[in-house]
Design a protein around this motif. Structure first.
Motif, PDB file in Angstrom:
ATOM      1  N   LEU A 188       0.826  -1.209   0.000  1.00 31.90           N
ATOM      2  CA  LEU A 188       0.000   0.000   0.000  1.00 31.90           C
ATOM      3  C   LEU A 188       0.860   1.258   0.000  1.00 31.90           C
ATOM      4  O   LEU A 188       0.559   2.230  -0.700  1.00 31.90           O
ATOM      5  N   GLU A 189       1.940   1.250   0.770  1.00 33.24           N
ATOM      6  CA  GLU A 189       2.837   2.405   0.815  1.00 33.24           C
ATOM      7  C   GLU A 189       3.515   2.657  -0.524  1.00 33.24           C
ATOM      8  O   GLU A 189       3.892   3.786  -0.826  1.00 33.24           O
ATOM      9  N   SER A 190       3.638   1.620  -1.339  1.00 27.05           N
ATOM     10  CA  SER A 190       4.245   1.789  -2.665  1.00 27.05           C
ATOM     11  C   SER A 190       3.271   2.414  -3.660  1.00 27.05           C
ATOM     12  O   SER A 190       3.647   2.745  -4.775  1.00 27.05           O
ATOM     13  N   GLY A 191       1.996   2.540  -3.251  1.00 23.20           N
ATOM     14  CA  GLY A 191       1.007   3.146  -4.133  1.00 23.20           C
ATOM     15  C   GLY A 191       0.275   2.157  -5.013  1.00 23.20           C
ATOM     16  O   GLY A 191      -0.516   2.544  -5.865  1.00 23.20           O
ATOM     17  N   THR A 192       0.508   0.881  -4.811  1.00 27.42           N
ATOM     18  CA  THR A 192      -0.173  -0.139  -5.601  1.00 27.42           C
ATOM     19  C   THR A 192      -1.650  -0.178  -5.234  1.00 27.42           C
ATOM     20  O   THR A 192      -2.009  -0.054  -4.073  1.00 27.42           O
ATOM     21  N   SER A 193      -2.490  -0.334  -6.231  1.00 25.54           N
ATOM     22  CA  SER A 193      -3.930  -0.425  -5.980  1.00 25.54           C
ATOM     23  C   SER A 193      -4.532  -1.460  -6.930  1.00 25.54           C
ATOM     24  O   SER A 193      -3.847  -1.977  -7.797  1.00 25.54           O
ATOM     25  N   GLY A 194      -5.802  -1.744  -6.748  1.00 24.04           N
ATOM     26  CA  GLY A 194      -6.501  -2.678  -7.621  1.00 24.04           C
ATOM     27  C   GLY A 194      -6.884  -3.950  -6.895  1.00 24.04           C
ATOM     28  O   GLY A 194      -6.908  -4.004  -5.672  1.00 24.04           O
ATOM     29  N   GLN A 195      -7.187  -4.970  -7.678  1.00 22.72           N
ATOM     30  CA  GLN A 195      -7.558  -6.271  -7.119  1.00 22.72           C
ATOM     31  C   GLN A 195      -6.315  -6.934  -6.547  1.00 22.72           C
ATOM     32  O   GLN A 195      -5.286  -6.981  -7.194  1.00 22.72           O
ATOM     33  N   MET A 196      -6.444  -7.455  -5.348  1.00 21.26           N
ATOM     34  CA  MET A 196      -5.328  -8.122  -4.683  1.00 21.26           C
ATOM     35  C   MET A 196      -5.789  -9.445  -4.100  1.00 21.26           C
ATOM     36  O   MET A 196      -6.974  -9.646  -3.857  1.00 21.26           O
ATOM     37  N   MET A 197      -4.835 -10.323  -3.888  1.00 18.62           N
ATOM     38  CA  MET A 197      -5.090 -11.597  -3.240  1.00 18.62           C
ATOM     39  C   MET A 197      -4.083 -11.733  -2.107  1.00 18.62           C
ATOM     40  O   MET A 197      -2.884 -11.851  -2.359  1.00 18.62           O
ATOM     41  N   ALA A 198      -4.562 -11.662  -0.868  1.00 16.63           N
ATOM     42  CA  ALA A 198      -3.697 -11.865   0.285  1.00 16.63           C
ATOM     43  C   ALA A 198      -3.661 -13.353   0.591  1.00 16.63           C
ATOM     44  O   ALA A 198      -4.673 -14.040   0.520  1.00 16.63           O
ATOM     45  N   CYS A 199      -2.482 -13.837   0.943  1.00 17.26           N
ATOM     46  CA  CYS A 199      -2.294 -15.255   1.242  1.00 17.26           C
ATOM     47  C   CYS A 199      -1.474 -15.381   2.514  1.00 17.26           C
ATOM     48  O   CYS A 199      -0.372 -14.847   2.590  1.00 17.26           O
ATOM     49  N   ALA A 200      -2.037 -16.045   3.518  1.00 21.23           N
ATOM     50  CA  ALA A 200      -1.323 -16.274   4.770  1.00 21.23           C
ATOM     51  C   ALA A 200      -1.142 -17.780   4.956  1.00 21.23           C
ATOM     52  O   ALA A 200      -2.066 -18.554   4.718  1.00 21.23           O
ATOM     53  N   LEU A 201       0.040 -18.172   5.357  1.00 20.71           N
ATOM     54  CA  LEU A 201       0.339 -19.575   5.605  1.00 20.71           C
ATOM     55  C   LEU A 201       0.105 -19.871   7.075  1.00 20.71           C
ATOM     56  O   LEU A 201       0.390 -19.052   7.939  1.00 20.71           O
ATOM     57  N   GLY A 202      -0.404 -21.050   7.356  1.00 20.92           N
ATOM     58  CA  GLY A 202      -0.677 -21.447   8.731  1.00 20.92           C
ATOM     59  C   GLY A 202       0.082 -22.699   9.099  1.00 20.92           C
ATOM     60  O   GLY A 202       0.954 -23.148   8.364  1.00 20.92           O
ATOM     61  N   PRO A 203      -0.264 -23.284  10.244  1.00 23.99           N
ATOM     62  CA  PRO A 203       0.441 -24.481  10.701  1.00 23.99           C
ATOM     63  C   PRO A 203       0.306 -25.630   9.703  1.00 23.99           C
ATOM     64  O   PRO A 203      -0.728 -25.774   9.047  1.00 23.99           O
ATOM     65  N   GLY A 204       1.354 -26.401   9.616  1.00 30.76           N
ATOM     66  CA  GLY A 204       1.328 -27.525   8.682  1.00 30.76           C
ATOM     67  C   GLY A 204       1.333 -27.030   7.253  1.00 30.76           C
ATOM     68  O   GLY A 204       2.149 -26.210   6.878  1.00 30.76           O
ATOM     69  N   PHE A 205       0.393 -27.506   6.479  1.00 32.33           N
ATOM     70  CA  PHE A 205       0.320 -27.127   5.069  1.00 32.33           C
ATOM     71  C   PHE A 205      -0.963 -26.365   4.780  1.00 32.33           C
ATOM     72  O   PHE A 205      -1.627 -26.595   3.776  1.00 32.33           O
ATOM     73  N   THR A 206      -1.343 -25.454   5.667  1.00 37.58           N
ATOM     74  CA  THR A 206      -2.577 -24.700   5.457  1.00 37.58           C
ATOM     75  C   THR A 206      -2.265 -23.330   4.869  1.00 37.58           C
ATOM     76  O   THR A 206      -1.207 -22.755   5.115  1.00 37.58           O
ATOM     77  N   ALA A 207      -3.198 -22.823   4.118  1.00 41.63           N
ATOM     78  CA  ALA A 207      -3.090 -21.485   3.546  1.00 41.63           C
ATOM     79  C   ALA A 207      -4.484 -20.870   3.512  1.00 41.63           C
ATOM     80  O   ALA A 207      -5.468 -21.557   3.259  1.00 41.63           O
TER      81      ALA A 207
END
Length: 106
Positions: free
Chosen positions: A75-94
């Motif tokens: 966001l600080e870089s000024g990027t905008s538009g459609q985004m997909m956030a991806c967080a990894l969790g324990p084991g092999f979860t996302a």
């Protein structure tokens, strides 16, 4: 990349653009090898996950919430538009969160 295409019907990039359907990945950097693997598996251009690498370098892996620090950089870089956030969790979860960021959001 197929996941984002199913949401937006577009290929992925992290370029500032007003193009509707642009998908920017904001990923949890579990480690340098994880970031490389995400880039390769999702067929992203080299350098697409630079904010992830910078966050990892500056703060290390802070578990799944690290993705929020990456999002801040994006966001600080000024990027905008459609985004997909991806967080990894324990084991092999996302977890994935599609979001839209308006121009000028920080």
């Amino acid at each position: 990349m197929r996941l984002a295409e199913s949401f937006y019907g577009q290929t992925s990039t992290r370029q500032k653009s007003g193009a509707r359907g642009l998908c920017v990945y904001v990923c949890h950097p579990g480690g340098a090898k994880v970031v490389d693997a995400i880039e390769q598996a999702m067929e992203l251009p080299d350098g697409s996950l630079d904010a992830e690498r910078a966050t990892l370098r500056e703060a290390g892996n802070m578990s799944a919430p690290t993705v929020l620090f990456v999002l801040k950089k994006v966001l600080e870089s000024g990027t905008s538009g459609q985004m997909m956030a991806c967080a990894l969790g324990p084991g092999f979860t996302a977890s994935y969160l599609p979001l839209r960021v308006s121009e000028g959001a920080k």
